[in-house]
Enzyme design. Structure first.
Site, short mmCIF file in Angstrom:
data_model
loop_
_atom_site.label_atom_id
_atom_site.label_comp_id
_atom_site.label_asym_id
_atom_site.label_seq_id
_atom_site.Cartn_x
_atom_site.Cartn_y
_atom_site.Cartn_z
CG ASP A 1 -2.03 0.39 0.77
OD1 ASP A 1 -2.07 2.33 1.30
OD2 ASP A 1 -3.20 0.50 0.72
CB ILE A 2 1.12 3.87 -2.22
CG1 ILE A 2 0.09 4.01 -2.59
CG2 ILE A 2 2.55 3.50 -3.47
CD1 ILE A 2 -0.09 5.49 -4.22
CD GLN B 1 -14.97 -0.87 -1.17
OE1 GLN B 1 -16.32 -0.97 -1.56
NE2 GLN B 1 -13.77 -1.20 -2.86
CB VAL B 2 -11.30 5.22 -0.98
CG1 VAL B 2 -10.27 6.09 -2.65
CG2 VAL B 2 -11.01 6.20 0.18
CG HIS C 1 -8.96 -3.22 -0.83
ND1 HIS C 1 -9.54 -2.12 -1.90
CD2 HIS C 1 -8.34 -2.27 -0.16
CE1 HIS C 1 -10.15 -1.08 -1.64
NE2 HIS C 1 -9.53 -1.20 -0.55
CG PHE C 2 -9.44 -8.62 2.47
CD1 PHE C 2 -9.75 -9.10 1.70
CD2 PHE C 2 -9.58 -9.52 3.41
CE1 PHE C 2 -10.87 -9.42 1.06
CE2 PHE C 2 -10.82 -10.15 3.62
CZ PHE C 2 -11.71 -10.10 2.34
CG HIS C 3 -6.50 -2.14 3.35
ND1 HIS C 3 -5.83 -1.47 3.53
CD2 HIS C 3 -8.05 -1.80 3.43
CE1 HIS C 3 -6.68 -0.35 2.68
NE2 HIS C 3 -7.81 -1.02 2.35
P1 AMP Z 1 -9.44 1.65 0.72
O1 AMP Z 1 -10.08 3.12 1.27
O2 AMP Z 1 -9.97 0.60 1.89
O3 AMP Z 1 -10.14 1.64 0.06
O4 AMP Z 1 -7.85 1.71 0.73
C1 AMP Z 1 -7.29 1.83 -0.71
C2 AMP Z 1 -5.49 2.23 -0.21
O5 AMP Z 1 -5.34 1.66 -1.11
C3 AMP Z 1 -5.34 3.23 0.55
O6 AMP Z 1 -5.24 2.32 1.87
C4 AMP Z 1 -4.37 3.36 -0.76
O7 AMP Z 1 -3.35 3.67 0.14
C5 AMP Z 1 -4.01 1.92 -1.56
N1 AMP Z 1 -3.69 2.99 -2.94
C6 AMP Z 1 -4.29 3.93 -3.62
N2 AMP Z 1 -3.54 4.30 -5.07
C7 AMP Z 1 -2.55 2.91 -4.85
C8 AMP Z 1 -1.42 2.73 -5.66
N3 AMP Z 1 -1.24 3.19 -7.07
N4 AMP Z 1 -0.80 1.49 -4.90
C9 AMP Z 1 -0.68 1.02 -3.50
N5 AMP Z 1 -1.77 1.42 -3.17
C10 AMP Z 1 -2.60 2.17 -3.33
#
Ligand code: AMP
Ligand code: ZN
Length: 146
Positions: free
Chosen positions: A32-33, A95-96, A101-103
């Site tokens: 995760d970036i 969810q963004v 995706h699983f963190h």
């Molecule tokens: P969520 O809020 O659960 O949808 O998490 C989205 C996650 O994706 C966030 O933790 C971001 O930091 C991560 N993210 C977004 N763009 C990228 C990318 N290009 N590479 C890696 N992680 C990303």
């Protein structure tokens, strides 16, 4: 958002850069970036699925297996004391990126990471049972559909 402009689909296709740590036919794990803690990993299905409710049980089983592998690797490779696994479905849930995706987040004693989880109360036991019934009745309907 369609598959064509999904950033995780682009990562899977190699059209956007990522730091991959594991992949197999169905699942990809990458860094995760914007980590909530250093070593934070995302585990995703290679097929575009938006939410857990859209995703076939076999795909989920594969994701969960990789999630376990990543958790063990964070414990062994980073000396993590524990791991949080979290996952959002729908914008209202935070969810963004609309690709499932699983963190997988390594945790350390006194690391200060805060999920701001505040417990609430039911007014009484009856109210809790009412909510339980709303959920339980759906299991019976879904079981009939499968
Ligand atoms: P969520 O809020 O659960 O949808 O998490 C989205 C996650 O994706 C966030 O933790 C971001 O930091 C991560 N993210 C977004 N763009 C990228 C990318 N290009 N590479 C890696 N992680 C990303
Ligand atoms: Zn996607």
């Amino acid at each position: 958002m369609t598959e064509t402009d999904c950033i995780f689909c682009k990562i899977i296709a190699g059209e956007l850069p990522s730091t991959k740590i594991y992949e197999n036919d169905t699942t990809l794990a990458f860094m995760d970036i914007g980590p909530i803690a250093k070593g934070h990993v995302l585990v995703v299905p290679k097929k575009h699925r938006e939410m857990i409710t859209d995703t076939e049980p076999e795909i989920l089983a594969g994701i969960m297996t990789v999630t376990k592998m990543v958790s063990q690797a964070q414990i062994d490779g980073m000396n993590a004391d524990g791991v949080n696994i979290t996952q959002a479905n729908g914008a209202v849930a935070g969810q963004v990126v609309p690709h499932l995706h699983f963190h997988v987040i390594p945790r350390f004693k006194d690391d200060g990471v805060d999920f701001n989880w505040q417990a609430q109360n039911y007014s009484d036991n009856e109210e809790m049972i009412e909510f339980a019934e709303k959920i339980k009745k759906e299991f019976r309907q879904n079981d009939l559909k499968r």
